[in-house]
Write a protein that holds these residues in place. Structure first.
Motif, PDB file in Angstrom:
ATOM      1  N   PHE A 330       0.860  -1.187   0.000  1.00 28.61           N
ATOM      2  CA  PHE A 330       0.000   0.000   0.000  1.00 28.61           C
ATOM      3  C   PHE A 330       0.896   1.237   0.000  1.00 28.61           C
ATOM      4  O   PHE A 330       1.748   1.394   0.880  1.00 28.61           O
ATOM      5  CB  PHE A 330      -0.914   0.017   1.221  1.00 28.61           C
ATOM      6  N   GLU A 331       0.686   2.066  -0.991  1.00 24.07           N
ATOM      7  CA  GLU A 331       1.376   3.346  -1.078  1.00 24.07           C
ATOM      8  C   GLU A 331       0.321   4.441  -0.971  1.00 24.07           C
ATOM      9  O   GLU A 331      -0.724   4.367  -1.622  1.00 24.07           O
ATOM     10  CB  GLU A 331       2.134   3.459  -2.403  1.00 24.07           C
ATOM     11  N   VAL A 332       0.555   5.432  -0.141  1.00 26.35           N
ATOM     12  CA  VAL A 332      -0.436   6.479   0.112  1.00 26.35           C
ATOM     13  C   VAL A 332       0.016   7.767  -0.566  1.00 26.35           C
ATOM     14  O   VAL A 332       1.138   8.238  -0.339  1.00 26.35           O
ATOM     15  CB  VAL A 332      -0.621   6.714   1.622  1.00 26.35           C
ATOM     16  N   GLN A 333      -0.855   8.317  -1.403  1.00 26.02           N
ATOM     17  CA  GLN A 333      -0.560   9.576  -2.088  1.00 26.02           C
ATOM     18  C   GLN A 333      -1.710  10.539  -1.846  1.00 26.02           C
ATOM     19  O   GLN A 333      -2.852  10.250  -2.213  1.00 26.02           O
ATOM     20  CB  GLN A 333      -0.359   9.364  -3.594  1.00 26.02           C
ATOM     21  N   TYR A 334      -1.407  11.665  -1.243  1.00 26.95           N
ATOM     22  CA  TYR A 334      -2.453  12.663  -0.991  1.00 26.95           C
ATOM     23  C   TYR A 334      -2.612  13.550  -2.242  1.00 26.95           C
ATOM     24  O   TYR A 334      -2.174  14.696  -2.290  1.00 26.95           O
ATOM     25  CB  TYR A 334      -2.117  13.507   0.236  1.00 26.95           C
ATOM     26  N   THR A 335      -3.212  12.951  -3.249  1.00 25.39           N
ATOM     27  CA  THR A 335      -3.442  13.638  -4.514  1.00 25.39           C
ATOM     28  C   THR A 335      -4.584  12.953  -5.241  1.00 25.39           C
ATOM     29  O   THR A 335      -4.802  11.747  -5.060  1.00 25.39           O
ATOM     30  CB  THR A 335      -2.181  13.628  -5.400  1.00 25.39           C
ATOM     31  N   ASP A 336      -5.305  13.693  -6.057  1.00 23.22           N
ATOM     32  CA  ASP A 336      -6.375  13.114  -6.868  1.00 23.22           C
ATOM     33  C   ASP A 336      -5.852  12.580  -8.201  1.00 23.22           C
ATOM     34  O   ASP A 336      -6.606  11.974  -8.969  1.00 23.22           O
ATOM     35  CB  ASP A 336      -7.470  14.156  -7.144  1.00 23.22           C
ATOM     36  N   ALA A 337      -4.572  12.812  -8.473  1.00 30.67           N
ATOM     37  CA  ALA A 337      -3.989  12.356  -9.743  1.00 30.67           C
ATOM     38  C   ALA A 337      -2.731  11.540  -9.450  1.00 30.67           C
ATOM     39  O   ALA A 337      -1.610  12.007  -9.683  1.00 30.67           O
ATOM     40  CB  ALA A 337      -3.666  13.551 -10.636  1.00 30.67           C
ATOM     41  N   PRO A 338      -2.871  10.317  -8.920  1.00 31.92           N
ATOM     42  CA  PRO A 338      -1.696   9.500  -8.580  1.00 31.92           C
ATOM     43  C   PRO A 338      -0.945   9.057  -9.825  1.00 31.92           C
ATOM     44  O   PRO A 338      -1.509   9.003 -10.933  1.00 31.92           O
ATOM     45  CB  PRO A 338      -2.313   8.306  -7.860  1.00 31.92           C
ATOM     46  N   ARG A 339       0.298   8.724  -9.631  1.00 33.09           N
ATOM     47  CA  ARG A 339       1.116   8.263 -10.753  1.00 33.09           C
ATOM     48  C   ARG A 339       2.059   7.172 -10.251  1.00 33.09           C
ATOM     49  O   ARG A 339       2.367   7.078  -9.068  1.00 33.09           O
ATOM     50  CB  ARG A 339       1.912   9.418 -11.367  1.00 33.09           C
ATOM     51  N   THR A 340       2.518   6.371 -11.192  1.00 31.66           N
ATOM     52  CA  THR A 340       3.516   5.364 -10.832  1.00 31.66           C
ATOM     53  C   THR A 340       4.863   6.047 -10.626  1.00 31.66           C
ATOM     54  O   THR A 340       5.158   7.070 -11.234  1.00 31.66           O
ATOM     55  CB  THR A 340       3.643   4.302 -11.930  1.00 31.66           C
ATOM     56  N   THR A 341       5.646   5.469  -9.751  1.00 33.62           N
ATOM     57  CA  THR A 341       6.968   6.028  -9.458  1.00 33.62           C
ATOM     58  C   THR A 341       8.014   4.922  -9.548  1.00 33.62           C
ATOM     59  O   THR A 341       7.695   3.730  -9.507  1.00 33.62           O
ATOM     60  CB  THR A 341       7.011   6.649  -8.054  1.00 33.62           C
ATOM     61  N   GLY A 362      -9.223  10.472  -3.709  1.00 36.20           N
ATOM     62  CA  GLY A 362     -10.124  10.590  -4.857  1.00 36.20           C
ATOM     63  C   GLY A 362     -11.383   9.760  -4.712  1.00 36.20           C
ATOM     64  O   GLY A 362     -11.658   9.166  -3.663  1.00 36.20           O
ATOM     65  N   GLU A 363     -12.157   9.661  -5.803  1.00 33.16           N
ATOM     66  CA  GLU A 363     -13.466   9.002  -5.773  1.00 33.16           C
ATOM     67  C   GLU A 363     -13.520   7.723  -6.609  1.00 33.16           C
ATOM     68  O   GLU A 363     -14.440   6.924  -6.443  1.00 33.16           O
ATOM     69  CB  GLU A 363     -14.551   9.963  -6.283  1.00 33.16           C
ATOM     70  N   GLU A 364     -12.565   7.509  -7.511  1.00 30.25           N
ATOM     71  CA  GLU A 364     -12.661   6.385  -8.451  1.00 30.25           C
ATOM     72  C   GLU A 364     -11.594   5.326  -8.175  1.00 30.25           C
ATOM     73  O   GLU A 364     -10.449   5.644  -7.872  1.00 30.25           O
ATOM     74  CB  GLU A 364     -12.523   6.882  -9.895  1.00 30.25           C
ATOM     75  N   ARG A 365     -12.006   4.068  -8.352  1.00 32.39           N
ATOM     76  CA  ARG A 365     -11.096   2.937  -8.237  1.00 32.39           C
ATOM     77  C   ARG A 365     -10.790   2.419  -9.635  1.00 32.39           C
ATOM     78  O   ARG A 365     -11.702   2.137 -10.413  1.00 32.39           O
ATOM     79  CB  ARG A 365     -11.737   1.828  -7.386  1.00 32.39           C
ATOM     80  N   TYR A 366      -9.500   2.299  -9.963  1.00 36.32           N
ATOM     81  CA  TYR A 366      -9.139   1.878 -11.313  1.00 36.32           C
ATOM     82  C   TYR A 366      -7.700   1.358 -11.320  1.00 36.32           C
ATOM     83  O   TYR A 366      -6.945   1.548 -10.363  1.00 36.32           O
ATOM     84  CB  TYR A 366      -9.281   3.037 -12.296  1.00 36.32           C
TER      85      TYR A 366
END
Length: 391
Positions: A330-341, A362-366
């Motif tokens: 589990f990686e936690v990102q406080y952003t609505d636009a997560p990205r791979t790192t 955010g609101e969507e799971r994908y």
């Protein structure tokens, strides 16, 4: 909106049921005011015979002056509330639990300390199950209320307060009472003022690597004292020391735990943050969200096998869970636009992760990639129903 009264807490009740299927004695341990007594009452509703001893009442203490005589003849569910006030009862329970003719099951409620947990483990080894309910979680309050739960924390009187001002005031009072009354009641002689400074410092280090030397220097005491203070707050369920995971790699890996204030409502009170709008502009907003996510994931999955992982080269993973012979990150990102790192890719490869969840507000799971899934914080409760993660 949160409910206006304490919800039924189905997950905690299921875990009590599961533990009683294995043990005749279950310890329901957690911080003061997290709802243990209410939860015991909910569980007792399905019982035909219930006997309750409140060890804060002098009359009940007198009844237990000869525990073998008071408890031996009982049937059904026996609740011993505030058990930390009579740790000698653990030894008295042992012969009762070994008797085949004993018709009672015992539910121990307590606000623990390291000494209490050690006493239970040593006196009742193999005879007691542990359930640690913590406060209210997302299954209790519903996914739409996740931001309120994040702001106020899971203590029922804070979460369900009529308004945020009352909630904040309750948490301030809780912190003071914890230091002035609860710690001395456990027989611990640490000055409340010194422990309070340490606790507030822990709040400012929330989500960071534990450094005993730095804490010792800041509180003006030795490293042994700093470790003792940390052990005390961990044992009282107000701080989490998330242990590091080590892999057989040709990399220098971090070997100290990360520390968190377990309840984000208490964290915000210790930081002096009264409202969510203030938190969003605070330097600790990302760390606060990370701690909230970790506690909700652990509550949803009901696991104690939890770690973080990091290398001195910069790769890290906020939370590592072992489940059903698989590894989940589990990686936690406080952003609505997560990205791979790059760090995520290294963690997947080095740790052999079966799946990596990136948790966001955010609101969507994908799917972010083949083995990386974006998970909204509101959907953390659904993890318990994921076939790969279900027990």
């Amino acid at each position: 909106m949160l409910p206006d009264r304490i919800p039924p807490r189905p997950r905690a009740l299921r875990r009590l049921d599961a533990s009683f299927r294995i043990h005749r004695c279950v310890a329901l341990f957690g911080p003061r005011q997290c709802g243990k007594t209410t939860l015991a009452g909910l569980y007792a509703e399905g019982e035909t015979a219930v006997t309750i001893f409140d060890l804060e009442r002098e009359a009940d203490l007198r009844r237990l002056s000869r525990p073998e005589l008071a408890l031996g003849p009982l049937r059904g569910l026996v609740v011993l509330d505030e058990i930390q006030r009579r740790p000698n009862l653990f030894a008295a329970l042992r012969p009762l639990l070994d008797r085949r003719d004993c018709q009672a099951r015992f539910l121990l409620l307590g606000s623990a300390s390291p000494a209490i947990i050690r006493g239970v483990s040593e006196s009742l080894a193999g005879r007691v199950g542990f359930v640690e309910p913590g406060g209210l979680d997302l299954e209790d309050v519903g996914p739409d209320s996740w931001r309120v739960l994040w702001e106020r924390g899971g203590f029922p009187r804070s979460a369900l307060a009529a308004n945020r001002a009352d909630s904040f005031a309750w948490r301030i009072d809780f912190a003071r009472t914890f230091l002035e009354r609860d710690i001395p009641a456990l027989g611990i002689s640490i000055p409340g003022e010194a422990l309070g400074r340490f606790w507030r410092m822990t709040a400012h280090y929330h989500g960071q690597i534990w450094n005993a030397r730095e804490f010792a220097r800041s509180i003006g005491r030795g490293e042994a004292a700093a470790r003792r203070y940390l052990d005390l707050l961990v044992g009282a369920y107000v701080v989490r020391a998330l242990p590091p995971w080590f892999e057989n790699l040709k990399k220098r890996q971090i070997r100290a735990p990360k520390i968190y204030i377990r309840d984000t409502g208490l964290l915000h009170a210790l930081l002096g943050v009264a409202r969510l709008v203030e938190l969003t502009g605070h330097p600790k907003v990302g760390a606060s969200f990370e701690g909230f996510v970790i506690e909700q994931v652990l509550s949803s999955l009901g696991t104690r096998e939890a770690y973080f992982w990091g290398t001195y080269g910069g790769a890290e993973l906020d939370l590592l869970i072992h489940r059903n012979g698989k590894r989940f990150g589990f990686e936690v990102q406080y952003t609505d636009a997560p990205r791979t790192t790059r760090s995520m890719r290294i963690a997947i490869a080095d740790l052999g992760l079966d799946r990596l969840f990136v948790v966001t507000p955010g609101e969507e799971r994908y799917l972010l990639d083949d083995d990386i899934e974006v998970l909204p914080a509101r959907d953390i409760g659904a993890l318990a129903h994921d076939p790969a993660l279900a027990p």
